[in-house]
Scaffold this active site. Structure first.
Site, PDB file in Angstrom:
ATOM      1  N   ARG A  83       0.671  -1.277   0.095  1.00  0.00           N
ATOM      2  CA  ARG A  83      -0.032   0.072  -0.018  1.00  0.00           C
ATOM      3  C   ARG A  83       0.961   1.076  -0.021  1.00  0.00           C
ATOM      4  O   ARG A  83       1.809   1.509   0.792  1.00  0.00           O
ATOM      5  CB  ARG A  83      -0.825   0.050   1.159  1.00  0.00           C
ATOM      6  CG  ARG A  83      -1.711   1.228   1.283  1.00  0.00           C
ATOM      7  CD  ARG A  83      -2.859   1.140   2.459  1.00  0.00           C
ATOM      8  NE  ARG A  83      -3.433   2.484   2.548  1.00  0.00           N
ATOM      9  CZ  ARG A  83      -3.394   3.336   3.510  1.00  0.00           C
ATOM     10  NH1 ARG A  83      -2.590   3.016   4.473  1.00  0.00           N
ATOM     11  NH2 ARG A  83      -3.897   4.594   3.522  1.00  0.00           N
ATOM     12  N   GLU A 109      -7.349   8.481   6.131  1.00  0.00           N
ATOM     13  CA  GLU A 109      -7.667   9.095   7.466  1.00  0.00           C
ATOM     14  C   GLU A 109      -8.043  10.557   7.354  1.00  0.00           C
ATOM     15  O   GLU A 109      -7.264  11.482   7.836  1.00  0.00           O
ATOM     16  CB  GLU A 109      -6.502   8.989   8.309  1.00  0.00           C
ATOM     17  CG  GLU A 109      -6.047   7.575   8.534  1.00  0.00           C
ATOM     18  CD  GLU A 109      -4.958   7.726   9.706  1.00  0.00           C
ATOM     19  OE1 GLU A 109      -4.295   8.692  10.209  1.00  0.00           O
ATOM     20  OE2 GLU A 109      -4.587   6.441  10.144  1.00  0.00           O
ATOM     21  N   GLU A 135      -3.674  -0.259   8.234  1.00  0.00           N
ATOM     22  CA  GLU A 135      -2.604   0.155   8.857  1.00  0.00           C
ATOM     23  C   GLU A 135      -2.748  -0.215  10.415  1.00  0.00           C
ATOM     24  O   GLU A 135      -3.756  -0.320  10.901  1.00  0.00           O
ATOM     25  CB  GLU A 135      -2.293   1.645   9.107  1.00  0.00           C
ATOM     26  CG  GLU A 135      -1.795   2.478   7.844  1.00  0.00           C
ATOM     27  CD  GLU A 135      -1.853   4.128   7.878  1.00  0.00           C
ATOM     28  OE1 GLU A 135      -1.328   4.400   9.082  1.00  0.00           O
ATOM     29  OE2 GLU A 135      -1.874   4.739   6.977  1.00  0.00           O
ATOM     30  N   ASN A 157      -7.585   1.660   9.750  1.00  0.00           N
ATOM     31  CA  ASN A 157      -6.181   2.032  10.505  1.00  0.00           C
ATOM     32  C   ASN A 157      -6.530   2.014  11.972  1.00  0.00           C
ATOM     33  O   ASN A 157      -7.221   2.768  12.409  1.00  0.00           O
ATOM     34  CB  ASN A 157      -5.759   3.105  10.369  1.00  0.00           C
ATOM     35  CG  ASN A 157      -5.300   3.471   8.461  1.00  0.00           C
ATOM     36  OD1 ASN A 157      -5.305   2.307   7.735  1.00  0.00           O
ATOM     37  ND2 ASN A 157      -4.797   4.467   8.318  1.00  0.00           N
ATOM     38  N   TYR A 178      -4.753   2.044  15.761  1.00  0.00           N
ATOM     39  CA  TYR A 178      -3.266   1.968  16.548  1.00  0.00           C
ATOM     40  C   TYR A 178      -3.658   1.927  17.942  1.00  0.00           C
ATOM     41  O   TYR A 178      -2.828   1.585  18.739  1.00  0.00           O
ATOM     42  CB  TYR A 178      -2.714   3.460  16.285  1.00  0.00           C
ATOM     43  CG  TYR A 178      -1.999   3.430  15.022  1.00  0.00           C
ATOM     44  CD1 TYR A 178      -0.781   2.675  14.563  1.00  0.00           C
ATOM     45  CD2 TYR A 178      -2.767   4.047  13.851  1.00  0.00           C
ATOM     46  CE1 TYR A 178      -0.196   2.888  13.559  1.00  0.00           C
ATOM     47  CE2 TYR A 178      -2.135   4.120  12.413  1.00  0.00           C
ATOM     48  CZ  TYR A 178      -0.912   3.299  12.339  1.00  0.00           C
ATOM     49  OH  TYR A 178       0.070   3.351  10.984  1.00  0.00           O
ATOM     50  N   HIS A 220      -3.187  11.013   0.671  1.00  0.00           N
ATOM     51  CA  HIS A 220      -2.314  10.783   1.862  1.00  0.00           C
ATOM     52  C   HIS A 220      -1.944  12.137   2.503  1.00  0.00           C
ATOM     53  O   HIS A 220      -0.565  12.224   2.990  1.00  0.00           O
ATOM     54  CB  HIS A 220      -1.281   9.877   1.962  1.00  0.00           C
ATOM     55  CG  HIS A 220      -1.175   8.999   3.489  1.00  0.00           C
ATOM     56  ND1 HIS A 220      -1.184   7.751   3.625  1.00  0.00           N
ATOM     57  CD2 HIS A 220      -0.708   9.367   4.413  1.00  0.00           C
ATOM     58  CE1 HIS A 220      -1.122   7.305   4.798  1.00  0.00           C
ATOM     59  NE2 HIS A 220      -0.583   8.448   5.473  1.00  0.00           N
TER      60      HIS A 220
HETATM   61  C1  FCB Z   1      -1.514   6.981  10.587  1.00  0.00           C
HETATM   62  C2  FCB Z   1      -0.753   7.740   9.196  1.00  0.00           C
HETATM   63  C3  FCB Z   1       0.385   7.182   8.834  1.00  0.00           C
HETATM   64  C4  FCB Z   1       1.426   7.018  10.056  1.00  0.00           C
HETATM   65  C5  FCB Z   1       0.817   6.300  11.193  1.00  0.00           C
HETATM   66  C6  FCB Z   1       1.844   6.032  12.274  1.00  0.00           C
HETATM   67  O1  FCB Z   1      -2.252   8.075  11.304  1.00  0.00           O
HETATM   68  O2  FCB Z   1      -1.952   7.218   8.221  1.00  0.00           O
HETATM   69  O3  FCB Z   1       0.789   8.124   7.716  1.00  0.00           O
HETATM   70  O4  FCB Z   1       1.923   8.462  10.344  1.00  0.00           O
HETATM   71  O5  FCB Z   1      -0.336   6.976  11.586  1.00  0.00           O
END
Ligand code: FCB
Length: 435
Positions: A77, A166, A346, A292, A294, A121
């Site tokens: 990607r 995002e 992600e 995505n 995290y 992006h």
């Molecule tokens: C996300 C982004 C990516 C990277 C990660 C850690 O929010 O999409 O570009 O910075 O975080």
């Protein structure tokens, strides 16, 4: 490893984005993006760095494709820099810019790797910013033109095209708190921008659908669950609002054709200006949803807010490690929306360990376990992209935070596989052997 089994046709990948890796920020006719300008504003990037060279991927893409191939992943990607292919964000196309993505896509295909393209992006052409950027409704139409051209040229060679990455970040960090380019601090503007981003997504989908490309079309959203810090009514209400303002704010328009009531009420007079017909444009069928993930949101009304229990610790970004949030999020999405297939586009962690990054292996593994749990309960997830292939320019953190499974020495541009890269390769091989 044996207790964790993903389906045999599950897609394994890794990800980057243009500004974070390409460098060559002014080469071959590329125009300036808002991130080029933001980096040159003193104080915006913590280590004072910029994207002029980054990982020099623009020149070293062949080596990087070889690394991708050596990892045995199915897919890569990446994003296209709008300013490389259309320097002013409207008008003339830059053939030299398209030629780079031709080379990259062809190199991936030669190695049997599926290209997953993201159109936006975060690197808006500065020329469009000077006309108001995403606050200007006209930018939505410019984006649709760009999407149409990119899909016309690449739609039969890439496996997938995502409109935005995002949009929550573009709106809230770019226009709300000034952390990201273009660096505005106007929460009302952020709400209007989020509407324009959604509108631009819908217009781009329409423009690309008209071409009947082979690529699957969709969008990538950053998402989290929002947990109340305590059992108090105030924390519970805050968590509900947080979820409405982040996840539902983007999901409801796409899947239900409306904004969530709770968030609209919260925005009050700052609710977005929605023109008749906009919601129908936004509510286009999408072929996939990119998620995505995290961390979760931990919602506390106390000042300072309560910190989460941190049972699994934090990453080098200071983000709570909370794999079970991924299971919870996916189950919640399934309950609320008529979902297309999902890809985790992600997931990964920042760590300062240069080579023996066992903590990253543990992080990825725990999130894959969490993902498998959601899938066992019926969530249709088709693939996983580890962020990131390379250490790279981590936005306002500059080069100080490292997300790569491949270490980059920025002095020499030497790439070295970290333990996590070797683990990922072996893990994918084992999954295939178990199939
Ligand atoms: C996300 C982004 C990516 C990277 C990660 C850690 O929010 O999409 O570009 O910075 O975080």
């Amino acid at each position: 490893m044996n207790d964790l089994r993903l389906p045999p046709d599950f897609l394994w990948g890794t990800a980057t984005s243009a500004f974070q890796v390409e460098g060559a920020s002014q080469e071959d006719g590329k125009g300036l993006s808002i991130w080029d300008v933001f980096c040159s504003t003193p104080g915006k990037i913590k280590d004072g760095s910029d994207g002029t060279v980054a990982c020099d991927h623009y020149h070293r893409y062949r080596e990087d494709v070889d690394i991708i191939a050596s990892l045995g992943v199915d897919a890569y990607r990446f994003s296209m820099a709008w300013t490389r292919v259309q320097p002013q964000g409207k008008g003339a196309w830059n053939e030299a810019g398209f030629a780079f993505y031709d080379r990259l896509v062809d190199a991936l295909l030669e190695k049997g790797k599926q290209p997953y393209l993201t159109l936006y992006h975060w690197d808006l052409p500065q020329a469009l910013q000077e006309e108001g950027g995403w606050l200007n409704r006209d930018t939505c139409y410019r984006f649709a033109d760009y999407a149409h051209e990119a899909a016309r040229r690449f739609g039969d060679r890439v496996a997938s095209i995502a409109t935005h990455n995002e949009p929550w970040c573009t709106a809230n960090l770019g226009y709300g708190n000034g952390q990201f380019a273009p660096g505005f601090t106007d929460p009302a503007a952020a709400v209007q921008v989020s509407h324009h981003l959604l509108l631009s997504h819908g217009l781009a989908m329409q423009a690309m659908r008209g071409l009947a490309t082979k690529a699957k079309l969709g969008i990538v959203l950053n998402q989290w669950t929002a947990d109340p810090a305590t059992g108090s009514e105030a924390d519970r209400a805050l968590a509900e609002l947080e979820y409405a303002r982040s996840v539902q704010w983007f999901m409801d328009p796409i899947f239900k054709g409306r904004y969530p009531e709770l968030a609209l009420r919260h925005h009050g007079e700052h609710a977005p200006n929605v023109v008749a017909g906009d919601m129908a444009i936004i509510q286009q069928p999408i072929d996939f949803l990119g998620v995505n993930y995290y961390f979760r949101a931990f919602c506390s009304v106390e000042q300072p807010p309560r910190t989460p229990p941190l049972e699994n610790g934090r990453t080098d970004m200071g983000w709570e490690i909370y794999p079970q949030g991924l299971t919870e999020l996916l189950l919640k999405l399934k309950e609320e929306y008529p979902l297309p297939p999902i890809y985790i586009t992600e997931n990964g962690m920042a760590s300062s360990t240069p080579q023996h990054d066992g903590e990253r292996i543990a992080f990825v593994r725990a999130h894959l376990v969490a993902l498998a749990k959601a899938m066992e309960q019926g969530v249709d997830v088709r693939g996983y992209f580890l962020w990131s292939l390379l250490d790279n320019f981590e936005w306002d953190s500059g080069y100080a935070k490292r997300f790569g499974i491949v270490h980059v020495d920025y002095e020499t541009q030497l790439r070295t596989l970290k333990d996590s890269a070797v683990w990922y390769r072996d893990f994918i091989t084992a999954q295939r052997a178990n199939a």
